[in-house]
Design a protein around this motif. Sequence first.
Motif, PDB file in Angstrom:
ATOM      1  N   ALA A   1       0.943  -1.055   0.156  1.00  0.00           N
ATOM      2  CA  ALA A   1       0.046   0.257   0.430  1.00  0.00           C
ATOM      3  C   ALA A   1       1.056   1.529  -0.001  1.00  0.00           C
ATOM      4  CB  ALA A   1      -0.933  -0.202   1.189  1.00  0.00           C
ATOM      5  N   ALA A   2       1.821   0.332   0.885  1.00  0.00           N
ATOM      6  CA  ALA A   2       2.872   2.038   0.647  1.00  0.00           C
ATOM      7  C   ALA A   2       3.652   2.901  -0.328  1.00  0.00           C
ATOM      8  CB  ALA A   2       4.108   2.066   1.797  1.00  0.00           C
ATOM      9  N   LEU A   3       3.935   1.918  -1.305  1.00  0.00           N
ATOM     10  CA  LEU A   3       4.828   1.820  -2.332  1.00  0.00           C
ATOM     11  C   LEU A   3       3.524   2.295  -3.287  1.00  0.00           C
ATOM     12  CD1 LEU A   3       7.179  -1.265  -2.750  1.00  0.00           C
ATOM     13  CD2 LEU A   3       7.573   0.970  -2.458  1.00  0.00           C
ATOM     14  N   LEU A   4       2.537   1.682  -3.566  1.00  0.00           N
ATOM     15  CA  LEU A   4       1.545   2.142  -4.169  1.00  0.00           C
ATOM     16  C   LEU A   4       0.890   3.813  -4.083  1.00  0.00           C
ATOM     17  CD1 LEU A   4      -1.406  -0.516  -4.800  1.00  0.00           C
ATOM     18  CD2 LEU A   4       0.483   0.310  -6.160  1.00  0.00           C
ATOM     19  N   ILE A   5       0.690   4.257  -2.876  1.00  0.00           N
ATOM     20  CA  ILE A   5       1.187   4.658  -2.509  1.00  0.00           C
ATOM     21  C   ILE A   5       1.561   6.096  -2.875  1.00  0.00           C
ATOM     22  CG2 ILE A   5       0.230   7.318  -0.518  1.00  0.00           C
ATOM     23  CD1 ILE A   5      -0.941   4.456   0.778  1.00  0.00           C
ATOM     24  N   GLY A   6       2.919   5.614  -2.909  1.00  0.00           N
ATOM     25  CA  GLY A   6       3.915   6.524  -3.589  1.00  0.00           C
ATOM     26  C   GLY A   6       4.167   7.088  -4.899  1.00  0.00           C
ATOM     27  N   ALA A   7       3.191   6.276  -5.272  1.00  0.00           N
ATOM     28  CA  ALA A   7       3.382   5.727  -6.846  1.00  0.00           C
ATOM     29  C   ALA A   7       2.496   6.680  -6.991  1.00  0.00           C
ATOM     30  CB  ALA A   7       2.623   4.284  -7.549  1.00  0.00           C
ATOM     31  N   VAL A   8       1.481   7.113  -6.382  1.00  0.00           N
ATOM     32  CA  VAL A   8       0.193   7.993  -6.413  1.00  0.00           C
ATOM     33  C   VAL A   8       0.915   9.695  -6.615  1.00  0.00           C
ATOM     34  CG1 VAL A   8      -1.387   9.040  -6.314  1.00  0.00           C
ATOM     35  CG2 VAL A   8      -1.377   6.828  -6.619  1.00  0.00           C
ATOM     36  N   LEU A   9       1.978   9.562  -5.315  1.00  0.00           N
ATOM     37  CA  LEU A   9       2.083  11.079  -5.385  1.00  0.00           C
ATOM     38  C   LEU A   9       2.920  12.137  -6.423  1.00  0.00           C
ATOM     39  CD1 LEU A   9       2.594  10.748  -0.970  1.00  0.00           C
ATOM     40  CD2 LEU A   9       0.729  11.766  -2.328  1.00  0.00           C
ATOM     41  N   GLY A  10       3.872  10.637  -6.661  1.00  0.00           N
ATOM     42  CA  GLY A  10       4.667  11.040  -7.611  1.00  0.00           C
ATOM     43  C   GLY A  10       3.781  11.267  -9.285  1.00  0.00           C
ATOM     44  N   ILE A  11       3.063  10.809  -9.738  1.00  0.00           N
ATOM     45  CA  ILE A  11       2.122  11.019 -10.437  1.00  0.00           C
ATOM     46  C   ILE A  11       1.198  11.757 -10.750  1.00  0.00           C
ATOM     47  CG2 ILE A  11      -0.421  10.338 -11.590  1.00  0.00           C
ATOM     48  CD1 ILE A  11       1.037   7.306 -11.239  1.00  0.00           C
TER      49      ILE A  11
ATOM     50  N   GLY B   1      11.397  12.570 -31.323  1.00  0.00           N
ATOM     51  CA  GLY B   1      10.314  11.436 -31.206  1.00  0.00           C
ATOM     52  C   GLY B   1      10.717  10.797 -29.687  1.00  0.00           C
ATOM     53  N   ILE B   2      10.810  11.252 -28.980  1.00  0.00           N
ATOM     54  CA  ILE B   2      11.034  11.125 -27.463  1.00  0.00           C
ATOM     55  C   ILE B   2       9.443  11.693 -26.639  1.00  0.00           C
ATOM     56  CG2 ILE B   2      11.674  11.858 -25.197  1.00  0.00           C
ATOM     57  CD1 ILE B   2      14.934  11.538 -27.118  1.00  0.00           C
ATOM     58  N   ASN B   3       8.818  11.014 -25.780  1.00  0.00           N
ATOM     59  CA  ASN B   3       7.525  10.844 -25.163  1.00  0.00           C
ATOM     60  C   ASN B   3       8.051  11.706 -24.009  1.00  0.00           C
ATOM     61  OD1 ASN B   3       5.601  10.960 -24.718  1.00  0.00           O
ATOM     62  ND2 ASN B   3       4.553   9.181 -25.540  1.00  0.00           N
ATOM     63  N   ILE B   4       8.184  12.771 -24.416  1.00  0.00           N
ATOM     64  CA  ILE B   4       9.205  13.849 -23.174  1.00  0.00           C
ATOM     65  C   ILE B   4       7.470  13.599 -21.693  1.00  0.00           C
ATOM     66  CG2 ILE B   4       9.124  16.085 -21.679  1.00  0.00           C
ATOM     67  CD1 ILE B   4      10.325  16.345 -24.704  1.00  0.00           C
ATOM     68  N   THR B   5       6.441  13.592 -22.357  1.00  0.00           N
ATOM     69  CA  THR B   5       5.323  13.566 -20.884  1.00  0.00           C
ATOM     70  C   THR B   5       5.340  11.337 -20.288  1.00  0.00           C
ATOM     71  OG1 THR B   5       3.615  14.895 -22.470  1.00  0.00           O
ATOM     72  CG2 THR B   5       2.486  13.309 -21.191  1.00  0.00           C
ATOM     73  N   LYS B   6       5.955  11.083 -21.506  1.00  0.00           N
ATOM     74  CA  LYS B   6       5.822   9.534 -21.002  1.00  0.00           C
ATOM     75  C   LYS B   6       6.997   9.135 -19.709  1.00  0.00           C
ATOM     76  CE  LYS B   6       6.502   4.700 -21.572  1.00  0.00           C
ATOM     77  NZ  LYS B   6       6.154   4.001 -22.831  1.00  0.00           N
ATOM     78  N   PHE B   7       7.904   9.698 -20.037  1.00  0.00           N
ATOM     79  CA  PHE B   7       9.196  10.001 -19.546  1.00  0.00           C
ATOM     80  C   PHE B   7       9.342  10.541 -17.602  1.00  0.00           C
ATOM     81  CE2 PHE B   7      13.241  11.690 -17.816  1.00  0.00           C
ATOM     82  CZ  PHE B   7      14.232  10.728 -17.729  1.00  0.00           C
ATOM     83  N   THR B   8       8.035  11.675 -18.075  1.00  0.00           N
ATOM     84  CA  THR B   8       7.823  12.483 -16.888  1.00  0.00           C
ATOM     85  C   THR B   8       7.297  11.396 -15.898  1.00  0.00           C
ATOM     86  OG1 THR B   8       8.605  14.937 -18.179  1.00  0.00           O
ATOM     87  CG2 THR B   8       7.320  14.793 -16.292  1.00  0.00           C
ATOM     88  N   TYR B   9       6.262  10.838 -16.501  1.00  0.00           N
ATOM     89  CA  TYR B   9       5.552   9.701 -15.583  1.00  0.00           C
ATOM     90  C   TYR B   9       6.028   8.670 -14.397  1.00  0.00           C
ATOM     91  CZ  TYR B   9       0.712  11.958 -16.149  1.00  0.00           C
ATOM     92  OH  TYR B   9      -0.571  12.761 -16.408  1.00  0.00           O
ATOM     93  N   VAL B  10       6.759   7.883 -15.778  1.00  0.00           N
ATOM     94  CA  VAL B  10       8.084   6.708 -15.085  1.00  0.00           C
ATOM     95  C   VAL B  10       8.556   7.470 -14.167  1.00  0.00           C
ATOM     96  CG1 VAL B  10       9.154   5.326 -15.823  1.00  0.00           C
ATOM     97  CG2 VAL B  10       7.385   5.846 -17.239  1.00  0.00           C
ATOM     98  N   SER B  11       9.310   8.342 -14.788  1.00  0.00           N
ATOM     99  CA  SER B  11      10.477   9.312 -13.495  1.00  0.00           C
ATOM    100  C   SER B  11       9.781   9.795 -12.036  1.00  0.00           C
ATOM    101  CB  SER B  11      10.968  10.589 -14.161  1.00  0.00           C
ATOM    102  OG  SER B  11      10.557  11.186 -14.700  1.00  0.00           O
TER     103      SER B  11
END
Length: 334
Positions: free
Chosen positions: A109-119, A218-228
């Motif tokens: 749950a903590a890892l998922l919460i961390g992912a959401v906060l990053g997103i 052709g680099i997807n900057i939005t995708k990179f930002t979300y993932v990082s």
Amino acid sequence: MSRQGAESTLQIKKSGFKKCMEAREFTLAVLLLAIIVLLSVTTRDFANPANVRVLLLGMTSDLIIAVPMGISLIAGNIDFSVGSTMGLASVLGGMIINATGNAVAGIVAALLIGAVLGIINAVMICHLHVTPLVATLGTWMAYKGLQKVIAANAIANFPQDFFALGRTEFNFFGVSVPISIIYMLAVFAVGIFVLKKVNFFHNAYFIGSNKDSARLAGINITKFTYVSYMITGILAAFAGMVLVSRLGTASQTIGSGLEFRIVVALLVGGLSMDGGEGSMIGIGMGVLLMQIISNALVLTGINPNYSEVIIGAILVLSVGIDQINKRRRAKAHA
């Protein structure tokens, strides 16, 4: 070999040596070595195995988070919310463990919460077009406020199996190594590999150097930002849960001040606030330097509050040096 060939070879060697001498990593390595030798000679306990263990344990959370945060910064995306992300995610994870008695459920749950906060950071940057600095300063304050409200009282009384996450130790050739240090080294090794060998993460350099050119390539900057940002949030939450497991309690102080310490470490390690440059080795040395400074203050009996003064001074100096180097490069290309 002809005389001309010999001169050419000598010139190449001189050029390579000059580049080595100019590299921020080389300068930082020399500085670290000098500080380590000085502290080893002037203090009785610095080189003591027990103190080395304390020093390495102290830098585990910082380096685990600095790896993904550094990749984001190379792409030009700063993240000041990592400390409060670490704190909020670990506090909520601790509450879930207490409520369910299930350590795995709380950690996941903590890892998922961390992912959401990053997103959430990525959404504001990519779709609301808020600058990374402003967006993450805003979430830093919001997440820290929520952490203080939720953890008004420290959360403890965790089940015994939860403590394996942060208190397990392994014996290597007679030396007991805490699992936290193994986590840190594993994340650091993966960071070195992906930044050099995985195109998706190596694209951070192209994005940080020129976003428009990267987009045209052709680099997807939005995708990179979300993932990082998502990975940074996950690893911040993971570092928080490991720390809670080690300490046996989750409180409103977890993660406090960590974000500024890591930012300074990244800048000292050769990264730029504008992106486009830096290395994982530099990140590691920057984090180590910050921890050695903190450790040295304790060993020498200096008021630990001076660490904030020193970190602030190093931050200003690092940014100043970065700006001077940029102006020099601009003049050289003009």
